[in-house]
Design an enzyme around this catalytic site. Sequence first.
Site, PDB file in Angstrom:
ATOM      1  N   ASP A   8       0.859  -1.176   0.000  1.00 21.89           N
ATOM      2  CA  ASP A   8       0.000   0.000   0.000  1.00 21.89           C
ATOM      3  C   ASP A   8       0.904   1.237   0.000  1.00 21.89           C
ATOM      4  O   ASP A   8       2.086   1.150   0.360  1.00 21.89           O
ATOM      5  CB  ASP A   8      -0.885  -0.046   1.255  1.00 21.89           C
ATOM      6  CG  ASP A   8      -1.707   1.213   1.442  1.00 21.89           C
ATOM      7  OD1 ASP A   8      -2.340   1.656   0.460  1.00 21.89           O
ATOM      8  OD2 ASP A   8      -1.719   1.760   2.558  1.00 21.89           O
ATOM      9  N   ASP A  10      -0.138   5.185   0.964  1.00 30.22           N
ATOM     10  CA  ASP A  10      -0.353   6.107   2.085  1.00 30.22           C
ATOM     11  C   ASP A  10      -0.497   5.353   3.403  1.00 30.22           C
ATOM     12  O   ASP A  10      -1.285   4.419   3.521  1.00 30.22           O
ATOM     13  CB  ASP A  10      -1.592   6.962   1.833  1.00 30.22           C
ATOM     14  CG  ASP A  10      -1.404   7.882   0.640  1.00 30.22           C
ATOM     15  OD1 ASP A  10      -0.695   8.887   0.787  1.00 30.22           O
ATOM     16  OD2 ASP A  10      -1.939   7.576  -0.437  1.00 30.22           O
ATOM     17  N   ASP A 228      -2.242  -0.843   5.944  1.00 27.22           N
ATOM     18  CA  ASP A 228      -2.563  -0.161   7.203  1.00 27.22           C
ATOM     19  C   ASP A 228      -4.037   0.181   7.384  1.00 27.22           C
ATOM     20  O   ASP A 228      -4.408   0.751   8.410  1.00 27.22           O
ATOM     21  CB  ASP A 228      -1.755   1.135   7.299  1.00 27.22           C
ATOM     22  CG  ASP A 228      -2.322   2.231   6.400  1.00 27.22           C
ATOM     23  OD1 ASP A 228      -2.542   1.965   5.195  1.00 27.22           O
ATOM     24  OD2 ASP A 228      -2.580   3.334   6.896  1.00 27.22           O
ATOM     25  N   ASN A 231      -9.203  -0.984   3.550  1.00 29.41           N
ATOM     26  CA  ASN A 231      -9.247  -1.332   2.124  1.00 29.41           C
ATOM     27  C   ASN A 231      -8.097  -2.268   1.730  1.00 29.41           C
ATOM     28  O   ASN A 231      -7.998  -2.697   0.584  1.00 29.41           O
ATOM     29  CB  ASN A 231      -9.288  -0.086   1.232  1.00 29.41           C
ATOM     30  CG  ASN A 231      -7.978   0.668   1.194  1.00 29.41           C
ATOM     31  OD1 ASN A 231      -7.043   0.385   1.948  1.00 29.41           O
ATOM     32  ND2 ASN A 231      -7.891   1.657   0.330  1.00 29.41           N
TER      33      ASN A 231
END
Length: 281
Positions: A8, A10, A228, A231
């Site tokens: 991921d 962000d 984190d 999603n």
Amino acid sequence: MIDLLGLDLDGTLLSRTRQINDPTKQALANLIQKKPSLKVMILTGRSLFSTLKYVQELNELCKKPLVEYFCCYGGAKLYQLNNNQPQEQYKFLIDSRQVKTVFEIVEQHKGLFLAYLDKPKAPYIILGANQFYAWLIKQFWYKQRCEYFKNDHLTDGILKINVYFACPLRLKKVYQIIKRQFQDTLNVVNFSKHLIEITHKDGNKGYAIEAIAKKQGLSLKRMAVIGDSLNDRSMFEKVQYSFAMSKSPDELKLLATEIGTKTNRFRFSSLVDLITEKIIN
């Protein structure tokens, strides 16, 4: 033990200032040195336009095509990088009738509706519902990259919808309404206390990483992911090894094989170091 690492952006690969910081660069360099054949896949909710620069930075850092595949818009669109140019592999658009219904629900409850159009150039973001929030975002954030919502936009195709509320209680109520109405056809993720993320049912990170496994002839048992937020759940459920950042929601931590402990600038690099030490072979 792993052939592909899914990341991921962000809250994970990127620092709080949205950079790939020095500890992360060093950790990735050590990882690649130990297993030069390892591939990295980026899986993010960002648009193509804000994802591509990080893909290119990683490839330049390693002086080779480390990242060949990446998915954007929460998994709604998959790309392959060919001669440094992104080529679409698949996409999942939200049905225009569903888009309109979601817009009306958000407008009724005075939230901000932000949607990503399936367009190769700006403006590729549309704003609406709460006119003040939309004006604020257009003036001070997205500027020329966005425009106000019109029915004509429905024919362009919508890849992802973000719904924002300043009030967490109002967001929770709208989340429940949308989730109940579209539970069989849309992914509706309560991303944070202020944000809901919506994509087509198959437009998720789990589908993307499974598609790459089939395309490349890789085993999901030889893949690892780091994330984190909720999603990221779909990709945590697919692969053998999953690493949750220290501030991830409890629901994600329950799925993780390992959980980060650091909250400083080493929060991501410490997990990469763990992979290098324990499961990379």
